[in-house]
Design a protein around this motif. Structure first.
Motif, PDB file in Angstrom:
ATOM      1  N   PHE A   1       0.845  -1.187   0.000  1.00 49.81           N
ATOM      2  CA  PHE A   1       0.000   0.000   0.000  1.00 49.81           C
ATOM      3  C   PHE A   1       0.885   1.243   0.000  1.00 49.81           C
ATOM      4  O   PHE A   1       2.072   1.189   0.284  1.00 49.81           O
ATOM      5  N   TYR A   2       0.278   2.364  -0.321  1.00 48.80           N
ATOM      6  CA  TYR A   2       0.780   3.657   0.106  1.00 48.80           C
ATOM      7  C   TYR A   2      -0.398   4.601   0.252  1.00 48.80           C
ATOM      8  O   TYR A   2      -1.455   4.404  -0.352  1.00 48.80           O
ATOM      9  N   PHE A   3      -0.238   5.585   1.126  1.00 51.96           N
ATOM     10  CA  PHE A   3      -1.283   6.589   1.303  1.00 51.96           C
ATOM     11  C   PHE A   3      -0.648   7.920   1.627  1.00 51.96           C
ATOM     12  O   PHE A   3       0.471   7.989   2.130  1.00 51.96           O
ATOM     13  N   LYS A   4      -1.385   8.984   1.303  1.00 50.77           N
ATOM     14  CA  LYS A   4      -0.884  10.319   1.626  1.00 50.77           C
ATOM     15  C   LYS A   4      -2.048  11.247   1.941  1.00 50.77           C
ATOM     16  O   LYS A   4      -3.150  11.088   1.408  1.00 50.77           O
ATOM     17  N   PRO A   5      -1.831  12.210   2.840  1.00 53.72           N
ATOM     18  CA  PRO A   5      -2.878  13.170   3.145  1.00 53.72           C
ATOM     19  C   PRO A   5      -3.293  13.957   1.910  1.00 53.72           C
ATOM     20  O   PRO A   5      -2.471  14.268   1.046  1.00 53.72           O
ATOM     21  N   GLU A   6      -4.563  14.253   1.826  1.00 52.22           N
ATOM     22  CA  GLU A   6      -5.107  15.050   0.733  1.00 52.22           C
ATOM     23  C   GLU A   6      -6.100  16.032   1.341  1.00 52.22           C
ATOM     24  O   GLU A   6      -7.311  15.916   1.175  1.00 52.22           O
ATOM     25  N   GLY A   7      -5.566  16.973   2.099  1.00 51.26           N
ATOM     26  CA  GLY A   7      -6.411  17.931   2.791  1.00 51.26           C
ATOM     27  C   GLY A   7      -6.741  17.478   4.201  1.00 51.26           C
ATOM     28  O   GLY A   7      -6.359  16.391   4.644  1.00 51.26           O
ATOM     29  N   GLU A   8      -7.455  18.308   4.890  1.00 46.51           N
ATOM     30  CA  GLU A   8      -7.772  18.061   6.298  1.00 46.51           C
ATOM     31  C   GLU A   8      -8.678  16.839   6.443  1.00 46.51           C
ATOM     32  O   GLU A   8      -9.777  16.789   5.904  1.00 46.51           O
ATOM     33  N   GLY A   9      -8.196  15.825   7.189  1.00 48.29           N
ATOM     34  CA  GLY A   9      -9.012  14.662   7.486  1.00 48.29           C
ATOM     35  C   GLY A   9      -9.297  13.756   6.303  1.00 48.29           C
ATOM     36  O   GLY A   9     -10.237  12.956   6.351  1.00 48.29           O
ATOM     37  N   ARG A  10      -8.479  13.835   5.254  1.00 46.99           N
ATOM     38  CA  ARG A  10      -8.685  12.985   4.084  1.00 46.99           C
ATOM     39  C   ARG A  10      -7.347  12.429   3.607  1.00 46.99           C
ATOM     40  O   ARG A  10      -6.318  13.087   3.702  1.00 46.99           O
ATOM     41  N   ILE A  11      -7.426  11.212   3.094  1.00 45.22           N
ATOM     42  CA  ILE A  11      -6.225  10.614   2.517  1.00 45.22           C
ATOM     43  C   ILE A  11      -6.573   9.986   1.175  1.00 45.22           C
ATOM     44  O   ILE A  11      -7.720   9.617   0.913  1.00 45.22           O
ATOM     45  N   TRP A  12      -5.549   9.862   0.330  1.00 45.35           N
ATOM     46  CA  TRP A  12      -5.617   9.049  -0.878  1.00 45.35           C
ATOM     47  C   TRP A  12      -4.841   7.772  -0.592  1.00 45.35           C
ATOM     48  O   TRP A  12      -3.710   7.806  -0.100  1.00 45.35           O
ATOM     49  N   LEU A  13      -5.464   6.640  -0.920  1.00 49.54           N
ATOM     50  CA  LEU A  13      -4.934   5.326  -0.555  1.00 49.54           C
ATOM     51  C   LEU A  13      -5.004   4.390  -1.753  1.00 49.54           C
ATOM     52  O   LEU A  13      -5.987   4.393  -2.494  1.00 49.54           O
ATOM     53  N   THR A  14      -3.971   3.579  -1.922  1.00 53.93           N
ATOM     54  CA  THR A  14      -3.990   2.527  -2.934  1.00 53.93           C
ATOM     55  C   THR A  14      -3.375   1.258  -2.359  1.00 53.93           C
ATOM     56  O   THR A  14      -2.459   1.333  -1.542  1.00 53.93           O
ATOM     57  N   PRO A  15      -3.867   0.094  -2.767  1.00 46.57           N
ATOM     58  CA  PRO A  15      -3.233  -1.158  -2.347  1.00 46.57           C
ATOM     59  C   PRO A  15      -2.020  -1.503  -3.185  1.00 46.57           C
ATOM     60  O   PRO A  15      -1.497  -2.608  -3.082  1.00 46.57           O
TER      61      PRO A  15
END
Length: 367
Positions: free
Chosen positions: A242-256
């Motif tokens: 996986f990896y994920f990164k913040p995308e604004g307040e209280g949101r993340i973008w995530l992929t397996p």
């Protein structure tokens, strides 16, 4: 019949960047089969500039592109395309080998340091005890970058045709005759910047395909109110799960981190991959998920050795490959465009890319 020096098939980041570089010296047409350029891979990217992403073969292109993204020429853009992010590579017991290979592969090339991942990312579960910080990683404003390439292309006299799929191509004594929406076109050189459709475009032109395979990647946007900060790093699993990164307040973008073989298409998210992504995220951090707000997918296209393909086909005169850029076409686009221009125009490379091993990206390695 309209004639151009160069016709580029594909208006994503590859075609737009190379077109902008070529248009200062040649008459260039971009053929884009969609209503909007960059609809597929470019428009669906979770883009960041990370020197280790793509591996050691890609790193020199990424490193060379960094200064051009951070401080572009004023003729290109009046503002930077990147903002600070960092990456934390994390692992569990059993991932020591992956951590050590990462550190060893970039000695003297990329800034990397061992860290305690629990300190860097609050809420990371305790079994994630291995950490390598890559502090120079940046977020990329993909839309701004793509539009800047297209503006520069048009300002330099380039022409784009939308909803203009390449239907046929015949090699002639003085170049090519193409059939596309809007009528016949003559050109000296065809550039294959068609991404997931690169091998299909080659076949239309009577060129042997290189085995460039589209791979589907699923991405989710999660609402995670308990996420400690939007300034957290991109978190990437050393094991590739996986990896994920913040995308604004209280949101993340995530992929397996999935790579599912797919035909070239308008990609849709894989529901199994969605479930896997959520499960892996919950195994990594203790932040409750409030909602899955969006999900989408894109196609990443790779050659057999996972390095990009830049250069003239050795068996077909006037056919130039600019494809196989995987998931790193955006972060490498400034250097790749300069490299492509030098190879296509058969001119000396600019100093910023002069040290690159051009042969490492040549299509001749597959013939």
């Amino acid at each position: 019949m309209t004639r151009f020096d160069v016709v580029i098939v594909g208006g994503g980041i590859a075609g737009a960047s190379l077109g902008a570089e070529l248009a200062a010296q040649a008459s260039v047409l971009i053929l884009e089969k969609e209503e909007v350029a960059g609809y597929h891979a470019t428009g669906r990217s979770v883009a960041f500039w990370e020197e280790t992403y793509g591996g050691p073969q890609v790193q020199p292109l990424t490193t060379a592109s960094g200064p051009m993204l951070l401080s572009p020429d004023p003729d290109f853009s009046e503002r930077s395309f990147v903002s600070p992010r960092r990456t934390l590579h994390v692992g569990r017991v059993g991932d020591e080998g992956a951590r050590d290979r990462l550190l060893a592969s970039y000695v003297g090339k990329v800034a990397l340091e061992r860290v305690d991942p629990q300190v860097v990312v609050p809420g990371l579960r305790p079994e994630w005890m291995l950490g390598v910080l890559e502090p120079e990683v940046k977020d990329i404003d993909v839309g701004a970058l793509h539009q800047a390439w297209l503006r520069l292309f048009r300002r330099r006299g380039g022409e784009m045709r939308l909803i203009a799929a390449l239907r046929s191509a015949q090699r002639q004594s003085n170049g090519w005759r193409l059939e596309a929406s809007g009528g016949p076109i003559a050109c000296g050189v065809i550039v294959n910047a068609a991404g997931a459709w690169a091998d299909d475009v080659a076949r239309v032109c009577g060129v042997a395909p290189l085995g460039i395979k589209p791979l589907l990647r699923t991405v989710l946007q999660l609402r995670v109110p308990a996420m400690p900060s939007m300034d957290l790093p991109l978190v990437m699993d050393l094991g590739g799960g996986f990896y994920f990164k913040p995308e604004g307040e209280g949101r993340i973008w995530l992929t397996p981190h999935d790579e599912v073989p797919s035909p070239p298409c308008d990609a849709a998210p894989d529901e199994l991959a969605v479930a896997q992504a959520i499960a892996r995220f919950q195994e990594a951090v203790n932040w409750p998920i409030e909602a899955v707000e969006r999900k989408w997918a894109g196609l990443r296209s790779f050659a057999l050795d996972r390095a990009p393909v830049y250069g003239y086909d050795p068996d077909m005169p006037g056919f130039f490959w600019f494809a196989g850029q995987g998931g790193f076409g955006i972060q490498t686009s400034p250097a790749a465009a300069l490299l492509g221009r030098a190879l296509l125009m058969k001119e000396a490379a600019p100093e910023i890319i002069a040290s690159l091993d051009f042969a490492a990206y040549s299509p001749t390695r597959f013939r």
